[in-house]
Design a protein around this motif. Structure first.
Motif, PDB file in Angstrom:
ATOM      1  N   ALA A  68       0.810  -1.224   0.000  1.00 46.82           N
ATOM      2  CA  ALA A  68       0.000   0.000   0.000  1.00 46.82           C
ATOM      3  C   ALA A  68       0.845   1.277   0.000  1.00 46.82           C
ATOM      4  N   PRO A  69       1.901   1.402   0.843  1.00 47.07           N
ATOM      5  CA  PRO A  69       2.716   2.632   0.764  1.00 47.07           C
ATOM      6  C   PRO A  69       3.411   2.794  -0.582  1.00 47.07           C
ATOM      7  N   TRP A  70       3.851   1.690  -1.172  1.00 49.52           N
ATOM      8  CA  TRP A  70       4.460   1.757  -2.506  1.00 49.52           C
ATOM      9  C   TRP A  70       3.455   2.307  -3.508  1.00 49.52           C
ATOM     10  N   SER A  71       2.241   1.771  -3.465  1.00 51.87           N
ATOM     11  CA  SER A  71       1.207   2.250  -4.381  1.00 51.87           C
ATOM     12  C   SER A  71       0.859   3.704  -4.095  1.00 51.87           C
ATOM     13  N   THR A  72       0.839   4.088  -2.813  1.00 50.67           N
ATOM     14  CA  THR A  72       0.564   5.484  -2.467  1.00 50.67           C
ATOM     15  C   THR A  72       1.602   6.418  -3.076  1.00 50.67           C
ATOM     16  N   ALA A  73       2.883   6.016  -2.985  1.00 52.85           N
ATOM     17  CA  ALA A  73       3.946   6.834  -3.572  1.00 52.85           C
ATOM     18  C   ALA A  73       3.773   6.953  -5.081  1.00 52.85           C
ATOM     19  N   LEU A  74       3.421   5.857  -5.743  1.00 50.22           N
ATOM     20  CA  LEU A  74       3.206   5.887  -7.196  1.00 50.22           C
ATOM     21  C   LEU A  74       2.022   6.776  -7.551  1.00 50.22           C
ATOM     22  N   HIS A 124      10.310  10.187  -2.473  1.00 52.89           N
ATOM     23  CA  HIS A 124      10.947   8.895  -2.256  1.00 52.89           C
ATOM     24  C   HIS A 124       9.947   7.922  -1.633  1.00 52.89           C
ATOM     25  N   THR A 125       9.922   6.716  -2.161  1.00 56.23           N
ATOM     26  CA  THR A 125       9.006   5.703  -1.638  1.00 56.23           C
ATOM     27  C   THR A 125       9.304   5.399  -0.177  1.00 56.23           C
ATOM     28  N   ARG A 126      10.579   5.411   0.206  1.00 56.12           N
ATOM     29  CA  ARG A 126      10.930   5.105   1.595  1.00 56.12           C
ATOM     30  C   ARG A 126      10.323   6.110   2.567  1.00 56.12           C
ATOM     31  N   PHE A 158       8.028   5.143   5.714  1.00 57.48           N
ATOM     32  CA  PHE A 158       8.368   5.587   7.062  1.00 57.48           C
ATOM     33  C   PHE A 158       7.138   6.176   7.758  1.00 57.48           C
ATOM     34  N   ILE A 159       6.358   6.973   7.036  1.00 60.39           N
ATOM     35  CA  ILE A 159       5.127   7.524   7.609  1.00 60.39           C
ATOM     36  C   ILE A 159       4.135   6.403   7.922  1.00 60.39           C
ATOM     37  N   GLY A 160       4.013   5.436   7.021  1.00 57.29           N
ATOM     38  CA  GLY A 160       3.126   4.309   7.266  1.00 57.29           C
ATOM     39  C   GLY A 160       3.553   3.501   8.480  1.00 57.29           C
ATOM     40  N   PHE A 161       4.879   3.285   8.632  1.00 56.16           N
ATOM     41  CA  PHE A 161       5.389   2.529   9.771  1.00 56.16           C
ATOM     42  C   PHE A 161       5.081   3.250  11.081  1.00 56.16           C
ATOM     43  N   LYS A 162       5.303   4.558  11.119  1.00 58.66           N
ATOM     44  CA  LYS A 162       4.998   5.323  12.333  1.00 58.66           C
ATOM     45  C   LYS A 162       3.497   5.337  12.613  1.00 58.66           C
ATOM     46  N   SER A 163       2.678   5.344  11.568  1.00 53.37           N
ATOM     47  CA  SER A 163       1.228   5.314  11.764  1.00 53.37           C
ATOM     48  C   SER A 163       0.788   3.984  12.370  1.00 53.37           C
TER      49      SER A 163
END
Length: 391
Positions: free
Chosen positions: A197-203, A224-226, A230-235
């Motif tokens: 999901a974060p990868w797709s969000t970045a795209l 940057h996808t990372r 990082f935001i997803g991980f903190k969420s």
């Protein structure tokens, strides 16, 4: 004797910095909760009386009001969409959604086929939605536009759609198998969709913010996808922490209520009270903390890295969590009547947190021809699928 020091002349001095300072295009939102409440109430009444057929007309009234109260450098946005084109798109989407809804009543394979077809159509509808919305939006008489390609729209959703479709297909195949390896594989596919999901969000954000256009300005973004991961991980960490706190508070509250009503701590009664308390606190506190945290961080990240040849964007959104909690409490307390006021307050906070720096005078911009889009089916699709794009 020492020679006299040479006196610098004008020719010896460094040239002055002739580059003008960037001009800040201030964003202000002047919408009123009481005015929007009247629009919302009339729209809701007419939607109910028309059995939903008034939805496109309600949508265009809402958009025009919000746009007319969004001022950039003192000039309001304007929306020029044709409501009858949106109505035709509404009818088309209604038919597609009925087909999708009733497909599952016939067989699991029909449900899977409907899901695949809906997923295959969604990126094209999403792209058409942005083209229609921006192509019918103007500022200072300049039509905006969106120029993202159709292939890039599909690539943006591919990381999530593929594992989700495979997970659905696998769950239908392994239905009734009693678990085991097949069930584990299905869960692994679902986990893969979540991790993508974060990868797709970045795209998706790269696709959106690389396709905006007004006059000769074409947007671009460095994302940057990372950073999204990082935001997803903190969420996720914040969600886990909130769930732990809510569970402890719900257990304590359930025990106190059980003691107050029965005079003793009854495990059965306390668990019932604790369950209700847990559900309520998850809705109010977890829901008002984690999604706003994620939304504000993504907005700041994305708009802070968006630019064009003459424009630089900044976003310093903060306070969204507190505002969301306040809105939710008041919506519950007023049985939903505070919702229009919550929409206005949220829009004001999010819009006015964004600033624009321009190195050129917008009065010199020239509007290109042929920017209007007539396909409104994608615009209506956002309401049906419960999604929204852009700020």
């Amino acid at each position: 004797m020492h020679a006299a020091a040479a006196v610098p002349t004008t020719a010896d001095l460094p040239p002055p910095n002739t580059e003008p300072a960037p001009r800040v295009l201030e964003i202000r939102f002047t919408g009123s909760g009481s005015e929007y409440f009247r629009i919302w109430a009339v729209n809701l009444l007419l939607i109910l009386l028309s059995c939903g057929l008034y939805l496109p007309f309600a949508k265009i009234r809402r958009i025009r009001y919000l746009y007319a109260n969004t001022l950039i450098d003192g000039e309001a946005l304007a929306f020029h969409g044709d409501v009858w084109k949106m109505f035709r798109g509404f009818v088309l989407m209604a038919v597609l959604m009925l087909v999708y809804t009733f497909a599952g009543e016939f067989s699991p394979m029909a449900a899977l086929l409907a899901f695949v077809l809906a997923g295959a159509a969604w990126p094209a509808l999403w792209r058409a939605s942005m083209q229609f919305r921006l192509g019918n939006t103007s500022w200072r008489g300049l039509r905006m536009g969106f120029e993202g390609s159709l292939g890039a729209a599909y690539l943006a959703y591919l990381p999530v759609f593929v594992p989700a479709a495979l997970a659905l297909a696998w769950s239908l195949k392994s239905e009734g198998s009693g678990g085991g390896v097949l069930a584990w594989l299905g869960q692994a596919l679902q986990l893969a969709a979540l991790l993508a999901a974060p990868w797709s969000t970045a795209l998706i954000k790269r696709y959106q913010h690389s396709g905006y256009r007004i006059a000769g300005e074409h947007s671009g973004i460095r994302l940057h996808t990372r950073s999204v991961y990082f935001i997803g991980f903190k969420s996720v960490l914040l969600a886990v922490l909130m769930l732990v706190v809510v569970s402890i508070c719900a257990f304590a509250l359930g025990s106190l209520l059980g003691l107050a009503t029965t005079g003793k701590i009854d495990a059965k009664g306390s668990s019932t009270y604790a369950g209700f308390a847990w559900a309520g606190m998850v809705y109010l506190f977890v829901g008002s903390v984690v999604p706003p945290y994620y939304a504000s961080r993504i907005q700041n990240l994305v708009w802070g890295n968006t630019h064009s040849a003459s424009l630089r964007f900044r976003s310093e959104l903060s306070g969204l969590r507190g505002l969301t909690l306040k809105n939710w409490l008041l919506i519950v307390a007023t049985l939903g009547l505070y919702r229009p006021f919550a929409v206005i307050a949220t829009m004001r906070l999010r819009l006015e947190s964004v600033s624009i720096e321009s190195s050129t005078d917008p009065a010199t911009w020239v509007a290109p021809a042929g920017t209007e889009r007539t396909d409104a089916s994608g615009e209506v699709a956002r309401d049906f699928f419960g999604m929204d794009v852009g700020l």
